[in-house]
Design a protein around this motif. Structure first.
Motif, short mmCIF file in Angstrom:
data_model
loop_
_atom_site.label_atom_id
_atom_site.label_comp_id
_atom_site.label_asym_id
_atom_site.label_seq_id
_atom_site.Cartn_x
_atom_site.Cartn_y
_atom_site.Cartn_z
N PRO A 159 32.12 -39.07 27.32
CA PRO A 159 30.69 -38.95 27.14
C PRO A 159 30.28 -40.49 26.95
N GLN A 160 30.85 -41.57 26.83
CA GLN A 160 30.50 -42.85 26.53
C GLN A 160 29.99 -43.54 27.84
N GLU A 161 30.62 -42.89 28.94
CA GLU A 161 30.52 -43.56 30.44
C GLU A 161 29.09 -44.56 30.77
N ALA A 162 28.14 -43.70 30.45
CA ALA A 162 26.97 -44.24 30.85
C ALA A 162 26.43 -45.79 30.41
N LEU A 163 27.45 -46.10 29.52
CA LEU A 163 26.91 -47.47 28.43
C LEU A 163 27.96 -48.27 28.60
N THR A 164 28.91 -48.32 29.96
CA THR A 164 29.86 -49.45 30.10
C THR A 164 29.16 -50.78 30.03
N VAL A 165 28.09 -51.07 30.83
CA VAL A 165 27.31 -52.44 30.90
C VAL A 165 27.11 -52.85 29.67
N GLN A 166 26.21 -51.99 28.96
CA GLN A 166 25.87 -52.37 27.52
C GLN A 166 26.95 -53.04 26.56
N GLY A 167 28.09 -52.19 26.72
CA GLY A 167 29.09 -52.31 25.93
C GLY A 167 30.05 -53.53 26.33
N ALA A 168 29.97 -53.90 27.65
CA ALA A 168 30.60 -55.23 28.15
C ALA A 168 29.74 -56.50 27.80
N ILE A 169 28.25 -56.15 27.67
CA ILE A 169 27.46 -57.44 27.24
C ILE A 169 27.86 -57.78 25.90
N ALA A 170 27.96 -56.67 25.01
CA ALA A 170 28.10 -56.87 23.41
C ALA A 170 29.43 -57.54 23.26
#
Length: 586
Positions: free
Chosen positions: A152-163
């Protein structure tokens, strides 16, 4: 044999830390570079590289002595910990994890903390899995047979990597020695589906710039999360899907927020790249470059989102057992389901990239960041068609980045004979340096010996063979890798020496940590490798009304905790997390 050139004063800091303005220079594809600190920021090619010069990257400058350990943001200081009972769990700030001293390979002698000298300190990232969630060639539909086949979290990989980048940038020194961090290494599966869109996003996240994690129609999302299919979480629709039934929230505006432009500061230290199977092959397993059917589907206007569970199970088993490594039957499978595919907006940015295109993208000045040029890869790699290299970490520490992906297909890896011979030659020619080896695959996941279609007569070699080779050389101190999405630390003893294998978990599955690794000389006949896991900069607590870049990064972590079917052992045991790994100095 002694490898210590000098010590700076009484701070216990190795000379290389004070010369941190001189970054590591690639010794790629057998072409050596002379690294000369203080010669104006360039290093001339020593042999085999023509007249081209490699520019030294800038690392962080050493802070004023005395150095002090820096633990803020690491799991020594605290962790994002679950709270609440069964069902959807929220995260909150939790206690830190202690450090475990491991003496499997050598005795930890008393008084070493007062004697030690820092030799190198760096950050290990792995399995970022930057995902284009609307890509037509994704395997989300396997969830009908296996609930954890889609997250369910896959749409947020870019935001997570930036953090994660933001956290690394905030580290003012290493957690044990206080040494400046010299570089970061990401050991593969930087992208998820061998897509040009994902590669562009990954390189921008690492080097800095603006990213819009969206393909297809820029006006609205076209993927499984607004499909109406109840096997997927529909965050901002009224669908009573399976994930909402176990407590996943309704979040108005989630999909639009996930596809909005975000900004990455880029890493503020040099970074290096190692290739993984998801970077090399569509879906991380199919040796299908040149197969026009899969390329047409990748960039085309049809996407498969649902198949019966029995069919999904058969396809999943075929992937696991590598019965179709070239993806021939997979292409037939997609053709058979053409009528049940849904219309999406075609997009050429979703095309698969070749190994040569992967190298060119790393060499593109637009993605240089703080360097080095190519992030380890060089024009020599491009000419030779290789994706492995060596680089100088410090005066007496060498890094070696391997390509353990198997061009013959399947997600597990191996090495070809030519690369294995290069590895042994590099170890032998640098016998006076401590060596840290980097790869995507672990020793136990290199059991795939499909022949390389471009080199059908070349043998492929397993992880057991690679470990035996490393164990014949007493200068090898560590093998650092990923792939298994789990923290694990394994001792190896060979015929000539011993080394530690340090496997770090992914940043797509909970707990989404990176790792700082420090190499020190204890001045008593032993070395120590300190490993310290670090959280991203996103807060542990989430706010469902906060759909900002930071709020989404926090949600990324919490969703990964709650992903149905997600494994609960990926953080590893205490002896796999924050450690001191002692070994004899050879």
């Amino acid at each position: 044999m002694s490898r210590i050139r000098s010590v700076a004063g009484s701070t216990g800091l190795h000379r290389r830390s004070l010369l941190a303005a001189t970054g590591a220079v690639a010794l790629s594809a057998g072409a050596g570079y002379a690294l000369r600190p203080g010669d104006g920021g360039t290093a001339a090619a020593a042999s085999g590289a023509g007249s081209e010069e490699a520019v030294l990257a800038s690392s962080r400058k050493a802070p004023p002595a005395p150095l002090a350990p820096y633990t803020r943001g690491t799991t020594v200081a605290g962790t994002a910990a679950p709270r609440g009972g069964p069902g959807y769990r929220r995260l909150a700030d939790g206690p830190g994890w202690g450090r475990v001293v491991r003496g499997d390979l050598a005795v930890a002698r008393s008084g070493r903390a007062g004697r030690r000298t820092a030799l190198a300190a760096f950050v290990h990232l792995t399995d970022l899995h930057i995902i284009d969630t609307q890509h037509p060639l994704r395997l989300e539909y396997l969830r009908s047979a296996d609930v954890h086949a889609w997250r369910p979290q896959e749409a947020l990989t870019v935001q997570g990597a930036i953090a994660l980048v933001e956290r690394i940038n905030a580290l003012r020194g290493a957690p044990v020695t206080g040494s400046p961090l010299h570089f970061a290494m990401t050991t593969g599966d930087n992208t998820d589906n061998n897509a040009r869109s994902e590669l562009e996003w990954f390189l921008t996240v690492m080097s800095g710039g603006r990213v819009t994690p969206n393909t297809g129609d820029p006006r609205h999302y076209e993927g499984v999360q607004n499909s109406g299919l109840k096997q997927y979480w529909h965050p901002d629709a009224a669908v009573r899907d399976a994930d909402k039934q176990v407590g996943f929230p309704h979040l108005d505006g989630f999909l639009a927020a996930a596809a909005r432009e975000v900004n990455s500061p880029g890493l503020n230290l040099p970074w290096y790249s190692t290739v993984g199977n998801h970077d090399s092959m569509p879906l991380g397993c199919y040796a299908s470059h040149g197969d026009s059917r899969l390329t047409e589907l990748a960039v085309g206007g049809r996407k498969l989102m649902d198949v019966p569970a029995a069919e999904a199970h058969r396809l999943q088993q075929a992937i696991k057992k590598a019965t179709d490594p070239r993806g021939v039957r997979y292409g037939d499978f997609l053709k058979a389901h053409a009528r049940t595919m849904r219309s999406v907006t075609p997009d050429d940015r979703r095309a698969p990239f070749t190994p040569a295109e992967y190298l060119r993208a790393h060499l593109d000045p637009a993605y240089r960041g703080l360097g080095p040029v190519g992030h380890g890869y060089s024009a020599a790699n491009l000419d030779a068609g290789t994706q492995y290299y060596a680089f100088r970490i410090a005066d007496d520490v060498l890094g070696i980045s391997l390509d353990t992906t198997d061009p013959g297909g399947h997600y597990n890896g191996s090495l070809g004979t030519a690369q294995l011979r290069w590895l042994e030659r590099t170890l032998r020619e640098n016998r006076d340096s401590h060596v840290i080896v980097f790869s995507h695959h672990t020793s136990t996941s290199m059991n795939n010996t499909h022949r390389d279609p471009a080199r059908p007569d070349e043998r492929r070699h397993t992880g057991e063979e690679v470990a035996a080779l490393l164990g014949r050389h007493d200068n090898v101190v560590a093998w650092v890798n990923g792939h298994i999405h789990r923290n694990a630390v394994t001792p190896h003893t060979g015929s000539g020496g011993s080394f530690w294998e340090i496997s770090t978990a992914s940043h797509v599955d909970f707990p989404q940590l990176a790792r700082v690794i420090e190499l020190v000389d204890n001045k008593d006949g032993t070395l120590s490798l300190f490993t310290t896991l670090v959280e991203s900069a996103a807060p542990a607590r989430t706010d469902f009304t906060d759909l900002s870049q930071t709020g989404l990064a926090a949600l990324y972590r919490e969703l990964s905790l709650n992903a149905p079917g997600a494994r609960t052992d990926l953080s590893g045991a205490p002896e796999d997390r924050n450690t001191e790994l002692v070994l004899e100095k050879r």
